[in-house]
Design a protein around this motif. Structure first.
Motif, mmCIF file in Angstrom:
data_model
loop_
_atom_site.group_PDB
_atom_site.id
_atom_site.type_symbol
_atom_site.label_atom_id
_atom_site.label_comp_id
_atom_site.label_asym_id
_atom_site.label_seq_id
_atom_site.Cartn_x
_atom_site.Cartn_y
_atom_site.Cartn_z
ATOM 1 N N VAL A 70 0.850 -1.188 0.000
ATOM 2 C CA VAL A 70 0.000 0.000 0.000
ATOM 3 C C VAL A 70 0.887 1.239 0.000
ATOM 4 O O VAL A 70 1.855 1.316 0.764
ATOM 5 C CB VAL A 70 -0.938 0.023 1.222
ATOM 6 C CG1 VAL A 70 -1.588 1.402 1.385
ATOM 7 C CG2 VAL A 70 -2.022 -1.040 1.092
ATOM 8 N N ILE A 71 0.570 2.187 -0.871
ATOM 9 C CA ILE A 71 1.244 3.486 -0.891
ATOM 10 C C ILE A 71 0.312 4.504 -0.249
ATOM 11 O O ILE A 71 -0.814 4.708 -0.716
ATOM 12 C CB ILE A 71 1.580 3.929 -2.326
ATOM 13 C CG1 ILE A 71 2.530 2.940 -2.997
ATOM 14 C CG2 ILE A 71 2.195 5.336 -2.320
ATOM 15 C CD1 ILE A 71 2.763 3.229 -4.481
ATOM 16 N N GLY A 72 0.761 5.137 0.824
ATOM 17 C CA GLY A 72 0.001 6.224 1.430
ATOM 18 C C GLY A 72 0.299 7.511 0.675
ATOM 19 O O GLY A 72 1.370 8.099 0.852
ATOM 20 N N TRP A 73 -0.626 7.944 -0.180
ATOM 21 C CA TRP A 73 -0.351 9.052 -1.111
ATOM 22 C C TRP A 73 -1.089 10.317 -0.690
ATOM 23 O O TRP A 73 -2.315 10.317 -0.531
ATOM 24 C CB TRP A 73 -0.763 8.659 -2.519
ATOM 25 C CG TRP A 73 -0.493 9.714 -3.560
ATOM 26 C CD1 TRP A 73 -1.410 10.391 -4.310
ATOM 27 C CD2 TRP A 73 0.787 10.208 -3.967
ATOM 28 N NE1 TRP A 73 -0.778 11.271 -5.160
ATOM 29 C CE2 TRP A 73 0.577 11.181 -4.965
ATOM 30 C CE3 TRP A 73 2.096 9.926 -3.575
ATOM 31 C CZ2 TRP A 73 1.616 11.866 -5.570
ATOM 32 C CZ3 TRP A 73 3.133 10.604 -4.176
ATOM 33 C CH2 TRP A 73 2.893 11.557 -5.172
ATOM 34 N N ASN A 74 -0.323 11.409 -0.501
ATOM 35 C CA ASN A 74 -0.925 12.695 -0.156
ATOM 36 C C ASN A 74 -0.378 13.839 -1.015
ATOM 37 O O ASN A 74 -0.472 15.000 -0.633
ATOM 38 C CB ASN A 74 -0.708 13.004 1.323
ATOM 39 C CG ASN A 74 0.774 13.090 1.691
ATOM 40 O OD1 ASN A 74 1.654 12.934 0.833
ATOM 41 N ND2 ASN A 74 1.053 13.356 2.942
ATOM 42 N N GLN A 75 0.227 13.470 -2.153
ATOM 43 C CA GLN A 75 0.747 14.428 -3.123
ATOM 44 C C GLN A 75 1.968 15.193 -2.623
ATOM 45 O O GLN A 75 2.433 16.116 -3.287
ATOM 46 C CB GLN A 75 -0.334 15.436 -3.538
ATOM 47 C CG GLN A 75 -1.609 14.811 -4.072
ATOM 48 C CD GLN A 75 -2.634 15.840 -4.502
ATOM 49 O OE1 GLN A 75 -2.297 16.922 -4.985
ATOM 50 N NE2 GLN A 75 -3.905 15.520 -4.319
ATOM 51 N N SER A 76 2.529 14.820 -1.483
ATOM 52 C CA SER A 76 3.658 15.566 -0.913
ATOM 53 C C SER A 76 4.976 15.167 -1.560
ATOM 54 O O SER A 76 5.115 14.083 -2.154
ATOM 55 C CB SER A 76 3.741 15.330 0.592
ATOM 56 O OG SER A 76 4.116 13.988 0.865
ATOM 57 N N THR A 77 5.952 16.046 -1.416
ATOM 58 C CA THR A 77 7.311 15.744 -1.898
ATOM 59 C C THR A 77 7.868 14.529 -1.182
ATOM 60 O O THR A 77 8.533 13.677 -1.792
ATOM 61 C CB THR A 77 8.219 16.956 -1.672
ATOM 62 O OG1 THR A 77 7.695 18.080 -2.375
ATOM 63 C CG2 THR A 77 9.636 16.675 -2.156
ATOM 64 N N GLY B 253 -5.918 21.765 -6.090
ATOM 65 C CA GLY B 253 -4.602 21.203 -6.308
ATOM 66 C C GLY B 253 -4.511 20.510 -7.645
ATOM 67 O O GLY B 253 -5.512 20.338 -8.344
ATOM 68 N N PRO B 254 -3.312 20.083 -8.015
ATOM 69 C CA PRO B 254 -3.102 19.515 -9.351
ATOM 70 C C PRO B 254 -3.839 18.206 -9.595
ATOM 71 O O PRO B 254 -4.068 17.837 -10.741
ATOM 72 C CB PRO B 254 -1.579 19.320 -9.404
ATOM 73 C CG PRO B 254 -1.138 19.262 -7.969
ATOM 74 C CD PRO B 254 -2.067 20.163 -7.227
ATOM 75 N N GLU B 255 -4.204 17.470 -8.538
ATOM 76 C CA GLU B 255 -4.863 16.170 -8.725
ATOM 77 C C GLU B 255 -6.333 16.202 -8.314
ATOM 78 O O GLU B 255 -6.938 15.152 -8.072
ATOM 79 C CB GLU B 255 -4.122 15.089 -7.927
ATOM 80 C CG GLU B 255 -2.696 14.848 -8.383
ATOM 81 C CD GLU B 255 -2.022 13.701 -7.622
ATOM 82 O OE1 GLU B 255 -2.743 12.877 -7.034
ATOM 83 O OE2 GLU B 255 -0.780 13.648 -7.625
ATOM 84 N N ARG B 256 -6.931 17.383 -8.239
ATOM 85 C CA ARG B 256 -8.299 17.477 -7.721
ATOM 86 C C ARG B 256 -9.312 16.699 -8.567
ATOM 87 O O ARG B 256 -10.290 16.170 -8.038
ATOM 88 C CB ARG B 256 -8.717 18.946 -7.604
ATOM 89 C CG ARG B 256 -8.749 19.705 -8.918
ATOM 90 C CD ARG B 256 -9.036 21.199 -8.680
ATOM 91 N NE ARG B 256 -9.055 21.959 -9.924
ATOM 92 C CZ ARG B 256 -7.982 22.422 -10.544
ATOM 93 N NH1 ARG B 256 -6.781 22.201 -10.004
ATOM 94 N NH2 ARG B 256 -8.084 23.115 -11.664
ATOM 95 N N SER B 257 -9.088 16.612 -9.882
ATOM 96 C CA SER B 257 -10.040 15.908 -10.739
ATOM 97 C C SER B 257 -9.672 14.441 -10.952
ATOM 98 O O SER B 257 -10.483 13.668 -11.460
ATOM 99 C CB SER B 257 -10.137 16.602 -12.104
ATOM 100 O OG SER B 257 -8.878 16.577 -12.766
#
Length: 278
Positions: free
Chosen positions: A158-165, A195-199
């Motif tokens: 599982v990748i915990g993804w929050n768009q952070s660096t 944000g860039p991934e909102r859609s």
């Protein structure tokens, strides 16, 4: 990229340290070399003493630290001698406050570091200092392992993804594991409305992974009244994952230490290895 130099730091004497067992298994799985740093902590308090007593107290503390390092090193060598991995064990001493920097200096030429969960009632203060030293003072990803046995060849991640660096750094560093996995799940909790991934939450990451030959699926979910770390841990259990990949310390270190946060909470309660980078 392959992990060819694996590092582990030990600060306590234990017959079978979970981080050492996992590091040895990982070293064998990656056909790598294992370097184990055995650190004896100097117990001398950082305060002033009566005139003439400083040298005596300091000398006694250093001797005790060397004895501790030797005991830890002896346990590590005893465990590793029957194994099939290439390894070396190094003894070192440090004051408690400086152990993070001492460990980081030794680990900076490693591809991957392994340590145990650093928080909780049964853990020493230096455990969290080792973690922070490795995260913030080396460019080396880490795997934090629970007390329970864990697979050194994770197949369900599982990748915990929050768009952070920090999360992106962790994903890049974990590519060898992700390529070898049978299933990869991108977990997104309460994605931001702007944000860039909102859609398309997680879409760009899935495309990035696909270009590395990694198939993944995306799970967008709400907290359901839980904290982010609780919801993420719940999802890891639901997916029957055997590794979690996430960024480390997205907030300031002071805020995480005082108020807690997703990183700290996961590293206190995780039941699977947590792959992290900062």
């Amino acid at each position: 990229m392959a992990y060819k130099s694996i590092f582990a730091a030990l600060t306590n004497v234990r017959d079978v340290a979970p981080e050492l067992a996992y590091a040895a298994a990982m070293t064998e799985a990656q056909d790598a070399h294992l370097e184990v740093l055995c650190v004896g902590i100097d117990p001398t308090p950082t305060m002033f003493f009566e005139m003439g007593s400083n040298a005596v107290v300091m000398h006694a503390g250093i001797e005790e630290a060397h004895a501790r390092a030797k005991d830890i090193g002896d346990c590590a060598r005893k465990f590793l001698e029957p194994s099939n991995v290439r390894w070396d064990v190094i003894n070192s001493v440090s004051v408690s406050a400086g152990v993070g920097r001492a460990v980081a200096g030794q680990a900076r030429f490693s591809d991957l570091a392994v340590l145990r969960l650093p928080y909780g009632p049964d853990h020493a203060p230096e455990d969290s200092l080792v973690l922070e030293g490795l995260l913030f003072e080396t460019d080396c990803p880490i795997i934090v392992v629970p007390e329970e046995s864990a697979s050194a060849r994770p197949k369900n991640i599982v990748i915990g993804w929050n768009q952070s660096t920090e999360a992106m750094h962790a994903v890049r560093a974990a590519l060898p594991f992700l390529r070898a996995a049978q299933s990869v799940h991108i977990a997104i909790i309460d994605p931001p409305e702007t944000g860039p991934e909102r859609s398309d939450p997680g879409g760009p990451l899935a495309v990035y992974l696909s270009r590395h030959g990694i198939r993944s699926d995306i799970h967008v979910m709400t907290r359901q009244g839980l904290s982010i770390s609780q919801r993420l841990a719940q999802h890891v259990t639901e997916m029957e994952a055997d590794m979690l990949v996430m960024g480390g310390y997205g907030h300031s270190r002071f805020r995480e230490a005082v108020l807690g946060g997703a990183t700290r909470d996961m590293l206190e309660h995780s039941k699977v290895p947590v792959f992290m980078a900062h």
